[in-house]
Design a protein around this motif. Sequence first.
Motif, short mmCIF file in Angstrom:
data_model
loop_
_atom_site.label_atom_id
_atom_site.label_comp_id
_atom_site.label_asym_id
_atom_site.label_seq_id
_atom_site.Cartn_x
_atom_site.Cartn_y
_atom_site.Cartn_z
N ALA A 118 0.84 -1.21 0.00
CA ALA A 118 0.00 0.00 0.00
C ALA A 118 0.87 1.25 0.00
CB ALA A 118 -0.94 -0.01 1.20
N ARG A 119 2.00 1.20 0.67
CA ARG A 119 2.92 2.35 0.65
C ARG A 119 3.53 2.53 -0.74
NH1 ARG A 119 4.13 0.61 6.35
NH2 ARG A 119 3.29 2.33 7.59
N ILE A 120 3.81 1.43 -1.41
CA ILE A 120 4.30 1.53 -2.79
C ILE A 120 3.20 2.11 -3.68
CG2 ILE A 120 5.00 0.17 -4.81
CD1 ILE A 120 6.45 -1.72 -2.77
N ALA A 121 1.96 1.67 -3.47
CA ALA A 121 0.82 2.21 -4.23
C ALA A 121 0.67 3.71 -3.97
CB ALA A 121 -0.47 1.47 -3.85
N ALA A 122 0.86 4.13 -2.72
CA ALA A 122 0.77 5.55 -2.39
C ALA A 122 1.86 6.35 -3.10
CB ALA A 122 0.86 5.74 -0.88
N ALA A 123 3.06 5.78 -3.16
CA ALA A 123 4.15 6.44 -3.88
C ALA A 123 3.81 6.57 -5.36
CB ALA A 123 5.46 5.68 -3.68
N TRP A 124 3.25 5.50 -5.93
CA TRP A 124 2.86 5.53 -7.34
C TRP A 124 1.79 6.59 -7.57
CZ3 TRP A 124 4.77 4.74 -11.77
CH2 TRP A 124 3.97 4.64 -12.90
N ALA A 125 0.81 6.67 -6.68
CA ALA A 125 -0.26 7.68 -6.81
C ALA A 125 0.33 9.09 -6.75
CB ALA A 125 -1.30 7.49 -5.70
N THR A 126 1.31 9.28 -5.89
CA THR A 126 1.97 10.59 -5.80
C THR A 126 2.65 10.94 -7.12
OG1 THR A 126 2.32 10.30 -3.42
CG2 THR A 126 3.73 11.90 -4.54
N LEU A 127 3.33 9.96 -7.71
CA LEU A 127 4.02 10.21 -8.99
C LEU A 127 3.02 10.49 -10.10
CD1 LEU A 127 6.92 7.61 -9.03
CD2 LEU A 127 6.90 9.95 -8.18
N LEU A 128 1.90 9.79 -10.08
CA LEU A 128 0.87 10.04 -11.10
C LEU A 128 0.30 11.45 -10.94
CD1 LEU A 128 -1.07 6.66 -11.20
CD2 LEU A 128 0.55 7.54 -12.90
N ALA A 129 0.05 11.85 -9.71
CA ALA A 129 -0.55 13.17 -9.44
C ALA A 129 0.39 14.30 -9.85
CB ALA A 129 -0.92 13.29 -7.97
N THR A 130 1.68 14.11 -9.68
CA THR A 130 2.64 15.17 -9.99
C THR A 130 3.20 15.09 -11.40
OG1 THR A 130 4.51 13.88 -9.18
CG2 THR A 130 3.36 15.30 -7.57
N GLY A 131 2.99 13.95 -12.06
CA GLY A 131 3.56 13.75 -13.40
C GLY A 131 5.00 13.26 -13.34
N GLU A 132 5.52 13.09 -12.14
CA GLU A 132 6.92 12.68 -12.00
C GLU A 132 7.16 11.24 -12.48
OE1 GLU A 132 10.51 12.84 -8.67
OE2 GLU A 132 8.43 13.01 -8.01
N TRP A 133 6.09 10.46 -12.65
CA TRP A 133 6.24 9.08 -13.12
C TRP A 133 6.95 9.04 -14.46
CZ3 TRP A 133 3.99 7.02 -17.53
CH2 TRP A 133 3.04 7.82 -18.18
N ARG A 134 6.82 10.11 -15.23
CA ARG A 134 7.45 10.16 -16.55
C ARG A 134 8.98 10.21 -16.48
NH1 ARG A 134 2.78 13.31 -16.96
NH2 ARG A 134 1.34 12.57 -18.54
N THR A 135 9.52 10.50 -15.30
CA THR A 135 10.98 10.59 -15.16
C THR A 135 11.61 9.25 -14.75
OG1 THR A 135 10.95 11.18 -12.80
CG2 THR A 135 10.75 12.99 -14.40
N ILE A 136 10.77 8.27 -14.43
CA ILE A 136 11.27 6.97 -13.98
C ILE A 136 11.71 6.16 -15.20
CG2 ILE A 136 10.73 4.84 -12.71
CD1 ILE A 136 10.66 7.37 -11.00
N ARG A 137 12.88 5.58 -15.10
CA ARG A 137 13.42 4.77 -16.19
C ARG A 137 13.48 3.31 -15.79
NH1 ARG A 137 11.77 8.20 -18.69
NH2 ARG A 137 12.81 10.12 -19.17
N VAL A 138 13.15 2.46 -16.74
CA VAL A 138 13.21 1.01 -16.49
C VAL A 138 14.59 0.52 -16.82
CG1 VAL A 138 12.22 -1.22 -17.09
CG2 VAL A 138 10.77 0.80 -17.07
#
Length: 138
Positions: A118-138
């Motif tokens: 759930a904490r990982i899910a919360a972190a993901w939600a934060t990244l989605l809300a801020t758009g920062e998810w686009r900076t994560i590289r696989v």
Amino acid sequence: MTTPTEQTSAASLIQAFVGTGDGLADRADLAAFLRKHRLVAEGAIPITLADFEEAVSLRDAITALLRRAGGSAFDEEALVRGQRILDGLRVTVRLEPPEDPLQLLAPAVVDEVRRGLARIAAAWATLLATGEWRTIRV
């Protein structure tokens, strides 16, 4: 010259989670990851095979989404499985803004492993809300 920016704690957590790759091979690896990132309390963590499979499915789903966003091949079924995991995790929103953005959404479950997810899910939600998810590289 551009100034490098530091990742938020949410981005660092998600980057580490998707970066586990083959390093998340069994329940002991999951316990080590959850402890290292302070997602669970210290002490024994009973991790079932189902818990482990949920963690891997969530990791694979986030990885698939990041690959899709980057134009790479991805597993569509991984997205479906990951959404099912997220749908089953319970989080609650904090009324007052916390110091650490990772605490904005807090686990509303008792089980330690599910609290960690759930904490990982919360972190993901934060990244989605801020758009920062686009900076994560696989």
